[in-house]
Design a protein around this motif. Structure first.
Motif, mmCIF file in Angstrom:
data_model
loop_
_atom_site.group_PDB
_atom_site.id
_atom_site.type_symbol
_atom_site.label_atom_id
_atom_site.label_comp_id
_atom_site.label_asym_id
_atom_site.label_seq_id
_atom_site.Cartn_x
_atom_site.Cartn_y
_atom_site.Cartn_z
ATOM 1 N N ARG A 129 0.903 -1.124 0.110
ATOM 2 C CA ARG A 129 -0.063 0.013 -0.028
ATOM 3 C C ARG A 129 0.747 1.416 -0.008
ATOM 4 O O ARG A 129 1.926 1.240 0.377
ATOM 5 N N VAL A 130 0.363 2.417 -0.361
ATOM 6 C CA VAL A 130 0.992 3.466 -0.140
ATOM 7 C C VAL A 130 1.366 3.760 1.342
ATOM 8 O O VAL A 130 0.470 3.906 1.936
ATOM 9 N N GLY A 131 2.442 4.221 1.656
ATOM 10 C CA GLY A 131 2.651 4.422 3.176
ATOM 11 C C GLY A 131 3.547 3.314 3.774
ATOM 12 O O GLY A 131 3.932 3.239 4.876
ATOM 13 N N ASP A 132 3.375 2.134 2.958
ATOM 14 C CA ASP A 132 4.149 0.752 3.677
ATOM 15 C C ASP A 132 5.503 1.293 3.495
ATOM 16 O O ASP A 132 6.099 1.698 2.692
ATOM 17 N N TRP A 133 6.270 0.461 4.602
ATOM 18 C CA TRP A 133 7.862 0.524 4.418
ATOM 19 C C TRP A 133 8.107 -0.832 4.094
ATOM 20 O O TRP A 133 7.818 -1.792 4.396
ATOM 21 N N ILE A 134 8.785 -0.733 2.791
ATOM 22 C CA ILE A 134 9.123 -2.100 2.110
ATOM 23 C C ILE A 134 10.617 -2.241 2.006
ATOM 24 O O ILE A 134 11.412 -1.028 2.025
ATOM 25 N N TYR B 107 16.759 -3.999 -6.014
ATOM 26 C CA TYR B 107 16.718 -2.605 -6.407
ATOM 27 C C TYR B 107 17.225 -1.531 -5.785
ATOM 28 O O TYR B 107 16.915 -0.371 -5.982
ATOM 29 N N GLY B 108 17.848 -1.788 -4.699
ATOM 30 C CA GLY B 108 18.248 -0.630 -3.601
ATOM 31 C C GLY B 108 17.307 -0.128 -2.818
ATOM 32 O O GLY B 108 17.308 1.343 -2.648
ATOM 33 N N ALA B 109 15.999 -0.461 -2.658
ATOM 34 C CA ALA B 109 14.801 0.085 -2.040
ATOM 35 C C ALA B 109 14.786 0.052 -0.620
ATOM 36 O O ALA B 109 14.857 -1.411 -0.240
ATOM 37 N N ASP B 110 14.618 0.893 0.151
ATOM 38 C CA ASP B 110 14.384 0.503 1.756
ATOM 39 C C ASP B 110 13.826 1.764 2.183
ATOM 40 O O ASP B 110 14.467 2.688 2.590
ATOM 41 N N GLY B 111 12.562 2.090 2.235
ATOM 42 C CA GLY B 111 11.933 3.165 2.670
ATOM 43 C C GLY B 111 10.283 2.990 2.185
ATOM 44 O O GLY B 111 9.533 1.884 2.243
ATOM 45 N N ASP B 112 9.744 4.315 2.366
ATOM 46 C CA ASP B 112 8.195 4.196 2.199
ATOM 47 C C ASP B 112 7.598 4.065 0.700
ATOM 48 O O ASP B 112 8.280 5.054 -0.017
ATOM 49 N N VAL B 113 6.597 3.589 0.500
ATOM 50 C CA VAL B 113 5.972 3.681 -0.696
ATOM 51 C C VAL B 113 5.229 5.019 -0.864
ATOM 52 O O VAL B 113 4.438 5.253 -0.058
ATOM 53 N N ILE B 114 5.442 5.845 -1.738
ATOM 54 C CA ILE B 114 4.986 7.137 -1.892
ATOM 55 C C ILE B 114 3.793 6.850 -3.035
ATOM 56 O O ILE B 114 3.034 7.964 -3.357
ATOM 57 N N ASP B 115 4.078 6.082 -4.039
ATOM 58 C CA ASP B 115 3.360 6.122 -5.310
ATOM 59 C C ASP B 115 3.194 4.714 -5.914
ATOM 60 O O ASP B 115 4.355 3.975 -6.106
ATOM 61 N N LEU C 227 0.811 2.433 -12.817
ATOM 62 C CA LEU C 227 0.420 1.371 -13.747
ATOM 63 C C LEU C 227 1.927 0.535 -13.971
ATOM 64 O O LEU C 227 1.932 -0.667 -13.998
ATOM 65 N N ASN C 228 2.722 1.321 -14.190
ATOM 66 C CA ASN C 228 4.019 0.658 -14.615
ATOM 67 C C ASN C 228 5.103 0.693 -13.563
ATOM 68 O O ASN C 228 6.172 -0.130 -13.268
ATOM 69 N N THR C 229 5.115 1.373 -12.454
ATOM 70 C CA THR C 229 6.096 1.634 -11.405
ATOM 71 C C THR C 229 5.685 1.959 -10.019
ATOM 72 O O THR C 229 4.500 2.250 -9.917
ATOM 73 N N VAL C 230 6.516 1.385 -9.204
ATOM 74 C CA VAL C 230 5.989 1.867 -7.630
ATOM 75 C C VAL C 230 7.257 2.526 -7.262
ATOM 76 O O VAL C 230 8.454 2.163 -7.401
ATOM 77 N N LYS C 231 6.885 3.775 -6.632
ATOM 78 C CA LYS C 231 7.908 4.794 -6.211
ATOM 79 C C LYS C 231 8.147 4.618 -4.637
ATOM 80 O O LYS C 231 7.357 4.602 -3.788
ATOM 81 N N VAL C 232 9.534 4.381 -4.121
ATOM 82 C CA VAL C 232 9.723 4.215 -2.935
ATOM 83 C C VAL C 232 10.709 5.333 -2.471
ATOM 84 O O VAL C 232 11.952 5.550 -3.083
#
Length: 426
Positions: A200-205, A210-218, A221-226
Motif C-alpha cells: 500500500r501507499v505508506g508501507d515500509w518495504i 533494487y536498492g529500495a528501503d523506505g516508504d512507498v509514495i506512489d 500502472l508501470n512503477t512503484v516509487k519508494v
C-alpha cells in the motif's frame, strides 16, 4: 458576407477587391469574437463558478479546479463560434468542419484526462485508497482514451470512418502487445497487488535487489516509487513486486512493537561457578535478590536430598555467573518501561563459536518509530555491556591494534628479565 461586401463596395472599393476584404474582415471579426468569448467564459463565468465551488461545503469539488477540468471546457466555446460562422465560407466549410472536429476531439480528451485525474485525487482522500489504489486502472483507461481519440482524429483528417481504422488494429496486435508490454504486465501486477493486499501507499518495504528501503509514495500502472530513508527515490517496476521477493514491514507497524534481536558475545574463559561471596554480592542487586534466595534454596534442597558431595565442583547443581547474568537480563528487560509486555521476551544462549558464547536478547520495544527504537535498543545494550564485569564475565572482542601495541611494548622487558638482566627503570 454579402452585407460586408456591400458595405465595402459602398465605400468605393472595387468589386474584385471587396470580396477579399470582406473575407479578411470576417475572419478578423470571428477571431476577435472567439477571443472575447473565451475571455468572458474564463474570466467571468469561470471565476463565478470557482468562487461558488470553493465556498461549497463539498471539498471534493476543489479537485476539479486544481486539475483544471472547467478551464479546459472553456476551449469549447471558441470552437462553437468558429463552426457557426463556417457557412460564410462555402468553399471551406467541409475543411473547417474537419478542423473543428479534430480540435473538439483533442479538447474532449484533455477534459476527460483532467476528469480522471480529479477522480483519482478524490479517491485518495479516503482511507481505502491506501489498500486499494486505482491509479493503475485509471492509467489503463487513459491509454484506451488516447488510442481511441487518436483513431478519431486520424479518421477525421483522412475523411474515413473510424471503423476502417479499427478493423486494421487486429493486424497490428502483435506490435501493440510489444509496445504496451510493460503496461500489460503492470496491469496484471496491479490487480494482484491490490487483490492480495501486498503493498500500500505508506508501507515500509525493503527490496535489496533494487536498492529500495523506505516508504512507498506512489503506485502506478508501470512503477512503484519508494522514498528511501536517505530521501532518494527508487523506482521499481510493478511486475517486479510479483516476480521477485520483498519485505513489507506493515505487520511490524500494525503490531505496535519492533523486534530487538542482538547478541552479547561472552568470553568462555570467564564463565565459572558462583562462589559464596559472589552470591552474597548478587543478592544485593535489586532484580536478583529474590531469584538468588529462591534458586539457592532449590539447589540446596536438591543436593541434600540426593546426598551429593559438593566438595567436588562437578557434583550436583550449582549456580554459574553466566546463568545469573542471564536471569538478571530477563528481569531487567521485564521491568524496562519501553519493552512490550505482550510480546515474546527471551534471553537465550546460541551455539558457541570462534567469537565466544552468544547470549541473545530477543524482545520487542513498545514503539515502531525508528529513532525511538534505536534509542531503546542502545540504552539496553549500553547497560548490559557496562554491567557484565559485575558478574565476572568478559565480553569477547577480537584483539585490536591497541591490544597488540600494549602486548609488544612490554615484550623487550620480559625478554631482558628472562635473560637475567635488570629491568629497565620506570
Amino acid at each position: 458576407m454579402n452585407s460586408i461586401q456591400q458595405l465595402i463596395a459602398d465605400l468605393g472599393v472595387a468589386s474584385g477587391l471587396s470580396a477579399d476584404l470582406a473575407n479578411a474582415v470576417l475572419i478578423v471579426g470571428i477571431a476577435a469574437l472567439s477571443i472575447l468569448a473565451h475571455y468572458v467564459t474564463k474570466k467571468v463565468v469561470l471565476s463565478i463558478t470557482s468562487r461558488y465551488i470553493r465556498s461549497n461545503r463539498y471539498k471534493w469539488a476543489d479537485h476539479f479546479l486544481r486539475r483544471k477540468v472547467l478551464q479546459r471546457l472553456c476551449h469549447i466555446v471558441p470552437a462553437i463560434i468558429i463552426y457557426s460562422f463556417s457557412y460564410s465560407f462555402p468553399g471551406y466549410h467541409r475543411l473547417i468542419g474537419q478542423g473543428i472536429a479534430v480540435y473538439l476531439t483533442i479538447v474532449a480528451i484533455m477534459v476527460l484526462d483532467a476528469l480522471l485525474n480529479a477522480m483519482n485525487d478524490i479517491y485518495t482522500t479516503y482511507e481505502i485508497s491506501k489498500s486499494r489504489p486505482i491509479k493503475s486502472y485509471i492509467q489503463v483507461v487513459k491509454i484506451f482514451l488516447f488510442v481511441i481519440g487518436g483513431i478519431v482524429v486520424i479518421s477525421n483528417l483522412i475523411g474515413q470512418s473510424p471503423l476502417i481504422l479499427l478493423s486494421g488494429i487486429g493486424a497490428l496486435s502483435a506490435v501493440m502487445l510489444l509496445i504496451f508490454k510493460d503496461s500489460l504486465l503492470g496491469l496484471v501486477a496491479g490487480v494482484q497487488l491490490s487483490s492480495n493486499d501486498m503493498v500500500r501507499v505508506g508501507d515500509w518495504i525493503e527490496m535489496p535487489k533494487y536498492g529500495a528501503d523506505g516508504d512507498v509514495i506512489d503506485i502506478s500502472l508501470n512503477t512503484v516509487k519508494v522514498q528511501n530513508f536517505d530521501k532518494t527515490i527508487t523506482t521499481i517496476p510493478s511486475y517486479a513486486l510479483i516476480s521477485d521477493s520483498f519485505k513489507n514491514w506493515r505487520g511490524m507497524q500494525r503490531a505496535g512493537g519492533r523486534r530487538i534481536k542482538r547478541s552479547l558475545y561472552i568470553d568462555m574463559n570467564s564463565v565459572s561457578f558462583c562462589k559464596p561471596e559472589m552470591l552474597e554480592r548478587f543478592e544485593r542487586i535489586q532484580y536478583l535478590s529474590d531469584y538468588i534466595r529462591e534458586r539457592a534454596m532449590e539447589i540446596e534442597l536438591y543436593n541434600r536430598e540426593r546426598e551429593i558431595d559438593r566438595t567436588v565442583k562437578a557434583n550436583g547443581r550449582a549456580m554459574t555467573n553466566i546463568g545469573v547474568f542471564r536471569a538478571y537480563i530477563e528481569r531487567y528487560l521485564a521491568q524496562h518501561p519501553r519493552i512490550h509486555r505482550d510480546m515474546t521476551l527471551l534471553v537465550r544462549q546460541l551455539p558457541p563459536g570462534e567469537n565466544g558464547l552468544p547470549l541473545e536478547i530477543y524482545a520487542f520495544t513498545d514503539t515502531t518509530v525508528w529513532s525511538e527504537y534505536e534509542g531503546v535498543q542502545s540504552d539496553i545494550f549500553d547497560h548490559l555491556l557496562a554491567v557484565a564485569p559485575e558478574f565476572g564475565l568478559v565480553v569477547f572482542q577480537n584483539p585490536s591494534g591497541h591490544d597488540m601495541r600494549e602486548m609488544f611494548k612490554h615484550e623487550p622487558m620480559r625478554s631482558r628479565i628472562a635473560s637475567g638482566g635488570d629491568a629497565p627503570y620506570r
